[in-house]
Design a protein around this motif. Structure first.
Motif, PDB file in Angstrom:
ATOM      1  N   THR A   9       0.806  -1.219   0.000  1.00 16.78           N
ATOM      2  CA  THR A   9       0.000   0.000   0.000  1.00 16.78           C
ATOM      3  C   THR A   9       0.840   1.270   0.000  1.00 16.78           C
ATOM      4  O   THR A   9       0.416   2.288  -0.553  1.00 16.78           O
ATOM      5  CB  THR A   9      -0.962   0.037   1.206  1.00 16.78           C
ATOM      6  OG1 THR A   9      -0.205  -0.131   2.400  1.00 16.78           O
ATOM      7  CG2 THR A   9      -1.997  -1.059   1.094  1.00 16.78           C
ATOM      8  N   GLU A  10       2.018   1.200   0.642  1.00 15.81           N
ATOM      9  CA  GLU A  10       2.869   2.395   0.699  1.00 15.81           C
ATOM     10  C   GLU A  10       4.271   1.992   1.111  1.00 15.81           C
ATOM     11  O   GLU A  10       4.474   1.001   1.804  1.00 15.81           O
ATOM     12  CB  GLU A  10       2.311   3.396   1.718  1.00 15.81           C
ATOM     13  CG  GLU A  10       3.058   4.700   1.763  1.00 15.81           C
ATOM     14  CD  GLU A  10       2.475   5.684   2.764  1.00 15.81           C
ATOM     15  OE1 GLU A  10       2.901   6.858   2.699  1.00 15.81           O
ATOM     16  OE2 GLU A  10       1.636   5.313   3.593  1.00 15.81           O
ATOM     17  N   LYS A  47      10.302   1.601   5.068  1.00 11.80           N
ATOM     18  CA  LYS A  47       9.220   0.912   5.759  1.00 11.80           C
ATOM     19  C   LYS A  47       8.173   0.577   4.702  1.00 11.80           C
ATOM     20  O   LYS A  47       7.662   1.467   4.006  1.00 11.80           O
ATOM     21  CB  LYS A  47       8.634   1.810   6.836  1.00 11.80           C
ATOM     22  CG  LYS A  47       7.720   1.087   7.802  1.00 11.80           C
ATOM     23  CD  LYS A  47       7.221   2.013   8.889  1.00 11.80           C
ATOM     24  CE  LYS A  47       8.322   2.319   9.865  1.00 11.80           C
ATOM     25  NZ  LYS A  47       7.814   3.026  11.068  1.00 11.80           N
ATOM     26  N   PHE A  72       4.576  -0.901   3.858  1.00 14.14           N
ATOM     27  CA  PHE A  72       3.255  -1.195   4.399  1.00 14.14           C
ATOM     28  C   PHE A  72       2.520  -2.111   3.431  1.00 14.14           C
ATOM     29  O   PHE A  72       2.509  -1.868   2.226  1.00 14.14           O
ATOM     30  CB  PHE A  72       2.458   0.094   4.602  1.00 14.14           C
ATOM     31  CG  PHE A  72       3.027   0.984   5.659  1.00 14.14           C
ATOM     32  CD1 PHE A  72       2.626   0.846   6.976  1.00 14.14           C
ATOM     33  CD2 PHE A  72       3.975   1.952   5.343  1.00 14.14           C
ATOM     34  CE1 PHE A  72       3.156   1.662   7.961  1.00 14.14           C
ATOM     35  CE2 PHE A  72       4.508   2.772   6.318  1.00 14.14           C
ATOM     36  CZ  PHE A  72       4.099   2.620   7.634  1.00 14.14           C
ATOM     37  N   THR A 112      -1.067  -4.907   2.919  1.00 12.17           N
ATOM     38  CA  THR A 112      -2.363  -5.377   3.372  1.00 12.17           C
ATOM     39  C   THR A 112      -2.652  -6.699   2.679  1.00 12.17           C
ATOM     40  O   THR A 112      -2.052  -7.019   1.649  1.00 12.17           O
ATOM     41  CB  THR A 112      -3.467  -4.337   3.097  1.00 12.17           C
ATOM     42  OG1 THR A 112      -4.667  -4.759   3.731  1.00 12.17           O
ATOM     43  CG2 THR A 112      -3.720  -4.153   1.625  1.00 12.17           C
ATOM     44  N   GLN A 166       3.692 -11.192   7.854  1.00 11.57           N
ATOM     45  CA  GLN A 166       4.733 -10.233   8.220  1.00 11.57           C
ATOM     46  C   GLN A 166       6.028 -10.960   8.566  1.00 11.57           C
ATOM     47  O   GLN A 166       7.106 -10.530   8.167  1.00 11.57           O
ATOM     48  CB  GLN A 166       4.275  -9.376   9.388  1.00 11.57           C
ATOM     49  CG  GLN A 166       5.248  -8.270   9.727  1.00 11.57           C
ATOM     50  CD  GLN A 166       4.679  -7.295  10.728  1.00 11.57           C
ATOM     51  OE1 GLN A 166       3.524  -7.380  11.141  1.00 11.57           O
ATOM     52  NE2 GLN A 166       5.483  -6.333  11.120  1.00 11.57           N
ATOM     53  N   VAL A 223       5.447  -3.742   7.588  1.00  9.42           N
ATOM     54  CA  VAL A 223       4.446  -3.375   8.581  1.00  9.42           C
ATOM     55  C   VAL A 223       3.065  -3.630   7.983  1.00  9.42           C
ATOM     56  O   VAL A 223       2.776  -3.185   6.865  1.00  9.42           O
ATOM     57  CB  VAL A 223       4.568  -1.879   8.974  1.00  9.42           C
ATOM     58  CG1 VAL A 223       3.501  -1.485   9.974  1.00  9.42           C
ATOM     59  CG2 VAL A 223       5.959  -1.581   9.495  1.00  9.42           C
ATOM     60  N   TYR A 224       2.222  -4.332   8.742  1.00  9.94           N
ATOM     61  CA  TYR A 224       0.851  -4.566   8.279  1.00  9.94           C
ATOM     62  C   TYR A 224       0.066  -3.258   8.356  1.00  9.94           C
ATOM     63  O   TYR A 224       0.071  -2.563   9.372  1.00  9.94           O
ATOM     64  CB  TYR A 224       0.173  -5.641   9.123  1.00  9.94           C
ATOM     65  CG  TYR A 224      -1.226  -5.921   8.664  1.00  9.94           C
ATOM     66  CD1 TYR A 224      -1.458  -6.513   7.425  1.00  9.94           C
ATOM     67  CD2 TYR A 224      -2.314  -5.568   9.434  1.00  9.94           C
ATOM     68  CE1 TYR A 224      -2.738  -6.752   6.980  1.00  9.94           C
ATOM     69  CE2 TYR A 224      -3.599  -5.803   9.007  1.00  9.94           C
ATOM     70  CZ  TYR A 224      -3.807  -6.393   7.776  1.00  9.94           C
ATOM     71  OH  TYR A 224      -5.087  -6.624   7.337  1.00  9.94           O
ATOM     72  N   ASP A 225      -0.607  -2.899   7.280  1.00 11.57           N
ATOM     73  CA  ASP A 225      -1.348  -1.643   7.160  1.00 11.57           C
ATOM     74  C   ASP A 225      -2.811  -1.882   7.535  1.00 11.57           C
ATOM     75  O   ASP A 225      -3.528  -2.591   6.830  1.00 11.57           O
ATOM     76  CB  ASP A 225      -1.238  -1.131   5.729  1.00 11.57           C
ATOM     77  CG  ASP A 225      -1.810   0.257   5.540  1.00 11.57           C
ATOM     78  OD1 ASP A 225      -2.338   0.824   6.511  1.00 11.57           O
ATOM     79  OD2 ASP A 225      -1.720   0.779   4.417  1.00 11.57           O
TER      80      ASP A 225
END
Length: 132
Positions: free
Chosen positions: A38-39, A50, A52, A54, A66, A95-97
């Motif tokens: 996502t980002e 980092k 992100f 989903t 993760q 990192v899980y969004d």
């Protein structure tokens, strides 16, 4: 380039595109499955990024995915390096969004509030003279 579009953001966007393709085509870990990047947020010195992500099938598997991505970070970084052609390939942190789930939950709450509001409003009386 304009000052409001710094190099770190351009590099982060390219990392996002490249990682999505590498994960889809080259990562063989069955735990990862269908994810969406996502980002990506890169530091100004481009040493860390980092990432992100989903999941399409919900948050239940997020810790497992993760962990799989974290274990594959070295492989992903190795594959990312030649594609990016940077002097230094950033360290990747996954990192899980939760923003997609939070957005869906808020949308559900808004829909419920609107439905409750409609049910508490008095219904207008049907006017038989309006048809005449």
């Amino acid at each position: 380039m304009p000052k409001d579009f710094p190099r770190s953001r351009r590099v982060a966007e390219q990392i996002q595109r490249e990682l999505a393709e590498i994960i889809r085509l080259e990562l063989q870990d069955p735990r990862v499955g269908m994810i969406t990047i996502t980002e990506v947020v890169a530091t100004h010195d481009l040493e860390h990024a980092k990432v992100f992500f989903t999941l399409l099938d919900g948050a239940a598997r997020a810790p497992e995915v993760q962990q799989a991505l974290t274990r594959a970070a070295g492989f992903l970084r190795t594959r990312l390096g030649p594609r990016m052609r940077l002097r230094l390939t950033p360290q990747l942190t996954f990192v899980y969004d939760t923003s997609v789930e939070r957005g869906a939950a808020l949308s559900h709450l808004i829909d419920n509030a609107v439905a409750e509001d409609r049910s508490q409003r008095p219904q207008p009386a049907a006017d038989s003279d309006a048809d005449s």
